[in-house]
Design a protein around this motif. Structure first.
Motif, short mmCIF file in Angstrom:
data_model
loop_
_atom_site.label_atom_id
_atom_site.label_comp_id
_atom_site.label_asym_id
_atom_site.label_seq_id
_atom_site.Cartn_x
_atom_site.Cartn_y
_atom_site.Cartn_z
N MET A 184 0.84 -1.16 0.00
CA MET A 184 0.00 0.00 0.00
C MET A 184 0.90 1.24 0.00
SD MET A 184 -2.69 1.28 2.92
CE MET A 184 -1.49 1.63 4.18
N ILE A 185 0.64 2.15 -0.92
CA ILE A 185 1.41 3.39 -1.00
C ILE A 185 0.81 4.40 -0.04
CG2 ILE A 185 2.21 5.25 -2.50
CD1 ILE A 185 3.32 2.46 -3.24
N ALA A 186 1.66 5.03 0.77
CA ALA A 186 1.20 6.01 1.76
C ALA A 186 2.16 7.18 1.80
CB ALA A 186 1.12 5.36 3.14
N ASP A 187 1.64 8.33 2.20
CA ASP A 187 2.48 9.51 2.40
C ASP A 187 3.31 9.28 3.66
OD1 ASP A 187 3.29 12.24 3.34
OD2 ASP A 187 2.17 12.81 1.53
N ILE A 188 4.56 9.65 3.60
CA ILE A 188 5.45 9.42 4.73
C ILE A 188 5.02 10.22 5.96
CG2 ILE A 188 7.19 11.19 4.30
CD1 ILE A 188 9.25 8.83 4.81
N ALA A 189 4.27 11.29 5.75
CA ALA A 189 3.80 12.11 6.87
C ALA A 189 2.91 11.32 7.82
CB ALA A 189 3.06 13.34 6.35
N GLY A 190 2.30 10.25 7.34
CA GLY A 190 1.42 9.44 8.18
C GLY A 190 2.15 8.36 8.97
N TYR B 148 7.54 12.65 -0.15
CA TYR B 148 8.03 11.29 0.04
C TYR B 148 6.87 10.35 0.30
CZ TYR B 148 12.99 11.85 -0.32
OH TYR B 148 14.25 12.05 -0.85
N LEU B 149 6.95 9.20 -0.36
CA LEU B 149 5.96 8.14 -0.22
C LEU B 149 6.66 6.88 0.22
CD1 LEU B 149 4.03 8.74 -3.57
CD2 LEU B 149 3.47 9.64 -1.30
N VAL B 150 5.92 6.01 0.87
CA VAL B 150 6.44 4.70 1.27
C VAL B 150 5.46 3.62 0.82
CG1 VAL B 150 7.81 5.50 3.25
CG2 VAL B 150 5.40 4.90 3.57
N ASP B 151 5.98 2.42 0.65
CA ASP B 151 5.13 1.26 0.40
C ASP B 151 5.11 0.46 1.69
OD1 ASP B 151 3.75 -0.75 -1.54
OD2 ASP B 151 5.21 -1.90 -0.36
N LEU B 152 3.92 0.23 2.20
CA LEU B 152 3.75 -0.51 3.44
C LEU B 152 3.23 -1.91 3.16
CD1 LEU B 152 1.94 2.29 5.48
CD2 LEU B 152 4.39 1.75 5.46
N ALA B 153 3.79 -2.88 3.88
CA ALA B 153 3.29 -4.26 3.76
C ALA B 153 1.86 -4.29 4.24
CB ALA B 153 4.16 -5.19 4.59
N ILE C 151 14.67 6.36 -4.97
CA ILE C 151 13.64 5.32 -4.95
C ILE C 151 14.35 4.03 -4.57
CG2 ILE C 151 13.82 4.86 -7.44
CD1 ILE C 151 10.76 4.35 -7.40
N GLY C 152 13.79 3.31 -3.63
CA GLY C 152 14.42 2.07 -3.20
C GLY C 152 13.38 1.09 -2.68
N VAL C 153 13.61 -0.17 -2.96
CA VAL C 153 12.73 -1.25 -2.50
C VAL C 153 13.63 -2.34 -1.91
CG1 VAL C 153 11.07 -3.02 -3.18
CG2 VAL C 153 10.98 -0.74 -4.23
N ARG D 285 10.82 -6.94 -7.52
CA ARG D 285 10.18 -7.68 -8.62
C ARG D 285 8.72 -8.02 -8.29
NH1 ARG D 285 13.30 -7.32 -12.48
NH2 ARG D 285 12.21 -8.76 -13.80
N GLN D 286 8.09 -7.15 -7.48
CA GLN D 286 6.68 -7.32 -7.13
C GLN D 286 5.85 -6.11 -7.56
OE1 GLN D 286 6.13 -8.42 -2.97
NE2 GLN D 286 8.03 -9.60 -2.98
N GLY D 287 6.46 -5.19 -8.31
CA GLY D 287 5.74 -4.01 -8.79
C GLY D 287 5.74 -2.83 -7.83
N ILE D 288 6.48 -2.93 -6.74
CA ILE D 288 6.48 -1.86 -5.74
C ILE D 288 7.14 -0.60 -6.28
CG2 ILE D 288 7.37 -1.18 -3.47
CD1 ILE D 288 6.93 -4.16 -2.63
N ALA D 289 8.29 -0.73 -6.93
CA ALA D 289 8.97 0.46 -7.48
C ALA D 289 8.08 1.14 -8.51
CB ALA D 289 10.31 0.08 -8.08
#
Length: 189
Positions: free
Chosen positions: A1-7, A46-51, A97-99, A105-109
């Protein structure tokens, strides 16, 4: 799930991004202080991908044993990837950008990049710029898939290894050609 880093809790985000930096970029990694400085810099997005959070109703060890995991409610989210840009009022400059290797290889980037492009457009950026190592074939393929084009070469850009970087750009808004929009049809006024 993509989220704003502020959260995300700031200390958790800084520590995890620095950890991912070390995993991914070795000697060129940003330290925790550098990550904090970058996140505090003006005009950054800045955005993050959360598990995904585990489904509490799903079968698994806590349900099988009948014991709930009291720490699960207080566990910080798992940051699998991160990305950000700097917007100067005209161009959005992709900063990083980093994963994590376990999540590649899961589409996160691609999801992070798509979300950053959307945010840059929403902020009014006309184009997105970036630098990428000339030997980073997966990143080059990702950027080219999104329509970035190579503009030039920066010799010995990445230190300490002295690796060259391509500069790349993606137009986010139509560019004017002469006195008309490039999408203007002949005969229209």
């Amino acid at each position: 799930m993509i989220a704003d880093i502020a959260g995300i809790d700031r200390a958790t985000a800084v520590a995890r991004i620095a950890e991912l930096e070390r995993e991914l970029f070795d000697a060129g990694a940003w330290s925790e202080a550098m990550v904090a400085q970058e996140l505090d810099a003006p005009a950054r997005t800045y955005l993050v991908d959360l598990a995904p959070e585990p489904d509490p109703g799903a079968p698994g060890p806590p349900a099988e044993t009948g014991h709930a995991d009291p720490e699960s409610a207080t566990r910080p989210p798992v940051i699998r990837g991160y990305a950000g840009f700097w917007y100067d009022g005209d161009d959005a400059e992709l900063m990083t950008i980093g994963v994590g290797r376990a999540y590649q290889r899961q589409g996160i980037a691609a999801a992070l990049l798509a979300a950053l492009i959307d945010r840059a457009r929403a902020q009014g950026a006309r184009r997105m710029l970036l630098e990428v190592r000339v030997d980073n074939d997966p990143a080059l393929a990702l950027y080219e898939r999104f329509g970035f084009r190579r503009m030039g070469l920066r010799r010995r850009y990445y230190q300490p290894g002295g690796i060259d970087a391509y500069t790349m750009a993606l137009d986010l808004a139509p560019r004017a050609v002469g006195f008309r929009s490039a999408t203007h049809n002949e005969g229209e006024r």
